[in-house]
Design an enzyme around this catalytic site. Structure first.
Site, PDB file in Angstrom:
ATOM      1  N   GLY A  33       0.803  -1.216   0.000  1.00  0.00           N
ATOM      2  CA  GLY A  33       0.000   0.000   0.000  1.00  0.00           C
ATOM      3  C   GLY A  33       0.835   1.265   0.000  1.00  0.00           C
ATOM      4  CG  HIS A  39       3.303   0.729  -5.434  1.00  0.00           C
ATOM      5  ND1 HIS A  39       3.486   1.734  -4.524  1.00  0.00           N
ATOM      6  CD2 HIS A  39       3.821  -0.380  -4.861  1.00  0.00           C
ATOM      7  CE1 HIS A  39       4.073   1.248  -3.434  1.00  0.00           C
ATOM      8  NE2 HIS A  39       4.291  -0.027  -3.618  1.00  0.00           N
ATOM      9  N   GLY A 149       9.085  -5.278  -8.397  1.00  0.00           N
ATOM     10  CA  GLY A 149       9.906  -4.164  -8.854  1.00  0.00           C
ATOM     11  C   GLY A 149      11.399  -4.463  -8.726  1.00  0.00           C
ATOM     12  CE  LYS A 151      11.903   0.851  -3.462  1.00  0.00           C
ATOM     13  NZ  LYS A 151      12.677   0.487  -2.262  1.00  0.00           N
ATOM     14  CG  ASP A 152      11.973  -3.847  -3.073  1.00  0.00           C
ATOM     15  OD1 ASP A 152      12.412  -3.591  -1.953  1.00  0.00           O
ATOM     16  OD2 ASP A 152      11.166  -3.096  -3.675  1.00  0.00           O
ATOM     17  CB  SER A 188       5.926   3.483   0.932  1.00  0.00           C
ATOM     18  OG  SER A 188       5.399   2.759  -0.151  1.00  0.00           O
ATOM     19  NE  ARG A 189      10.622   1.271   5.398  1.00  0.00           N
ATOM     20  CZ  ARG A 189      10.545   0.030   4.926  1.00  0.00           C
ATOM     21  NH1 ARG A 189      10.906  -0.242   3.694  1.00  0.00           N
ATOM     22  NH2 ARG A 189      10.104  -0.951   5.705  1.00  0.00           N
TER      23      ARG A 189
HETATM   24  P1  AMP Z   1       6.032  -2.386  -1.494  1.00  0.00           P
HETATM   25  O1  AMP Z   1       4.653  -1.854  -1.427  1.00  0.00           O
HETATM   26  O2  AMP Z   1       7.084  -1.393  -1.117  1.00  0.00           O
HETATM   27  O3  AMP Z   1       6.184  -3.730  -0.817  1.00  0.00           O
HETATM   28  O4  AMP Z   1       6.305  -2.665  -3.029  1.00  0.00           O
HETATM   29  C1  AMP Z   1       5.441  -3.443  -3.798  1.00  0.00           C
HETATM   30  C2  AMP Z   1       6.103  -3.732  -5.111  1.00  0.00           C
HETATM   31  O5  AMP Z   1       6.378  -2.503  -5.782  1.00  0.00           O
HETATM   32  C3  AMP Z   1       7.449  -4.452  -4.940  1.00  0.00           C
HETATM   33  O6  AMP Z   1       7.569  -5.460  -5.924  1.00  0.00           O
HETATM   34  C4  AMP Z   1       8.443  -3.351  -5.142  1.00  0.00           C
HETATM   35  O7  AMP Z   1       9.686  -3.814  -5.646  1.00  0.00           O
HETATM   36  C5  AMP Z   1       7.736  -2.477  -6.148  1.00  0.00           C
HETATM   37  N1  AMP Z   1       8.263  -1.115  -6.106  1.00  0.00           N
HETATM   38  C6  AMP Z   1       8.396  -0.319  -5.017  1.00  0.00           C
HETATM   39  N2  AMP Z   1       8.978   0.845  -5.350  1.00  0.00           N
HETATM   40  C7  AMP Z   1       9.223   0.789  -6.681  1.00  0.00           C
HETATM   41  C8  AMP Z   1       9.825   1.689  -7.629  1.00  0.00           C
HETATM   42  N3  AMP Z   1      10.286   2.876  -7.270  1.00  0.00           N
HETATM   43  N4  AMP Z   1       9.912   1.280  -8.914  1.00  0.00           N
HETATM   44  C9  AMP Z   1       9.442   0.069  -9.295  1.00  0.00           C
HETATM   45  N5  AMP Z   1       8.880  -0.823  -8.446  1.00  0.00           N
HETATM   46  C10 AMP Z   1       8.773  -0.462  -7.169  1.00  0.00           C
END
Ligand code: AMP
Length: 286
Positions: A33, A39, A149, A151-152, A188-189
Site C-alpha cells: 500500500g 507501484h 519491482g 528496486k527490490d 513509500s518511506r
Molecule cells: P512495497 O509496497 O514497497 O512492498 O512494493 C510493492 C512492489 O512494488 C514491490 O515489488 C516493489 O519492488 C515495487 N516497487 C516499489 N517501489 C518501486 C519503484 N520505485 N519502482 C518500481 N517498483 C517499485
C-alpha cells in the site's frame, strides 16, 4: 469493469474464480500500500499483459523485525483505491491480519542462499516473511503472472527461487525501478525524509551510477570499485551505510572479480529512514 474490493480470502477467490471461468489471463501485483508511481508502473505493465488484474494491499507484519517500522509504515487506503481505480485494476485484495495470520498459524517459508547477503543479512527473518506472504497470496489467488519491482531485486530473486523450488504455476515478471528526477528510487518511506535528508538521499543513486561507470570502463576488482563507492557515500555526513556490495544478479552472492553483469546494491540510513537501491552494471565489451 468496476473496481471490486475483497477483504476476505473467500471473496478474493470468488472474484478470481469468475475471471478464470471467463477464460481471462490474470495478474497479481503484491504491495504494502501507500501506492506511488513505482507501484503505478507495475500496475501499468501488468494491465497491458493480463486480461484481469488484482492488486493486494497488506502491510505484512512477518517481514518486519521487532525494531523496525511496522507501526509507522505509511497507510493510505483511500488514495490507494483511487490509483487502482484510475489504473483499471479489477480487484483490490486487502486482507485482514487475523485471516492471513490467525493465532493458529505455524508455517513459514525459508529460501536459502539467495537470502544470505544484502537485506537478508541485515534484516534477519525479513525474506522468511516475504516468501511466506508471497506464497500465501499466490495460493489464495492463483494468478498466471505476478509482478515485482527491480528496486527490490533481491526480493524478485527470492520469489523466483520459491516459484522454481515449490513448482508454482506462475510467471514472475520484474519491472524497472521508477525514480524521482534526481534519481532517488521512489519508495513509500521517502515521505518520512525531511528536506535536508531528502537532498542527502540522492547520493545513493549517484554512487550506484558511479559504480556502473567504473564497471563499464572495465573495472574488474570488485573490492576496489566498492571502496570508490564507499568513499563517495562517506562524503554525505547525514548518510550511514548499512551495506554496499557487488553481487551476482542470479545468486545474490558477492563477487570478487567482475566477469559478467553484476548488481551493485546498497542500503543506507538517512535520519531514521532506511533506503535501498540497486543497479545492474555491465562492462562495455561483454
Ligand atoms: P512495497 O509496497 O514497497 O512492498 O512494493 C510493492 C512492489 O512494488 C514491490 O515489488 C516493489 O519492488 C515495487 N516497487 C516499489 N517501489 C518501486 C519503484 N520505485 N519502482 C518500481 N517498483 C517499485
Amino acid at each position: 469493469m468496476a473496481l471490486a474490493v475483497a477483504t476476505s480470502i473467500a471473496g478474493a477467490r470468488e472474484a478470481m474464480g469468475a475471471a478464470r471461468r471467463g477464460g481471462l489471463s490474470s495478474g497479481l501485483v503484491p504491495t504494502m500500500g501507500a501506492l506511488h508511481e513505482g507501484h503505478r508502473k507495475l500496475i501499468q505493465v501488468a494491465r497491458e499483459e493480463c486480461d484481469w488484474l488484482a492488486v493486494s494491499i497488506f502491510v505484512n507484519p512477518t517481514q518486519f523485525g521487532p525494531e523496525e517500522d511496522f507501526d509507522t509504515y505509511p497507510r493510505d487506503l483511500d488514495s490507494d483505491l483511487a490509483m487502482c481505480r484510475q489504473s483499471g485494476v479489477d480487484l483490490v485484495f486487502q486482507p485482514v491480519r487475523a485471516e492471513i495470520y490467525p493465532a493458529t498459524h505455524r508455517t513459514f517459508v525459508e529460501v536459502e542462499t539467495v537470502t544470505s547477503h544484502l537485506c537478508g543479512r541485515f534484516r534477519p527473518g525479513h525474506f522468511r516473511g516475504v516468501a511466506t506472504i508471497v506464497l500465501k497470496l499466490l495460493n489464495i489467488l492463483g494468478p498466471d503472472r505476478a509482478y515485482f519491482g527491480e528496486k527490490d531485486a533481491q526480493q524478485t530473486v527470492v520469489v523466483r527461487q520459491l516459484v522454481k523450488d515449490l513448482n508454482l504455476p506462475v510467471v514472475v515478471r520484474q519491472v524497472p525501478t521508477v525514480r524521482e528526477s534526481d534519481g532517488l528510487a521512489i519508495s513509500s518511506r521517502n515521505r518520512h525524509l525531511g528536506p535536508q535528508e531528502r537532498r542527502a538521499a540522492a547520493v545513493l543513486f549517484r554512487v550506484l551510477k558511479e559504480i556502473r561507470t567504473l564497471v563499464l570502463q572495465g573495472g574488474r576488482d570488485a573490492a576496489r570499485v566498492r571502496r570508490s563507492g564507499l568513499r563517495l557515500l562517506s562524503r554525505e555526513t547525514r548518510v550511514q551505510v548499512e551495506y554496499l556490495e557487488l553481487v551476482d544478479p542470479e545468486t545474490m552472492q558477492p563477487v570478487s572479480e567482475v566477469r559478467g553483469p553484476v548488481r551493485a546494491a546498497a542500503a543506507i540510513r538517512v535520519g531514521g529512514v532506511r533506503l535501498i537501491d540497486n543497479l545492474l552494471c555491465e562492462a562495455a565489451d561483454r
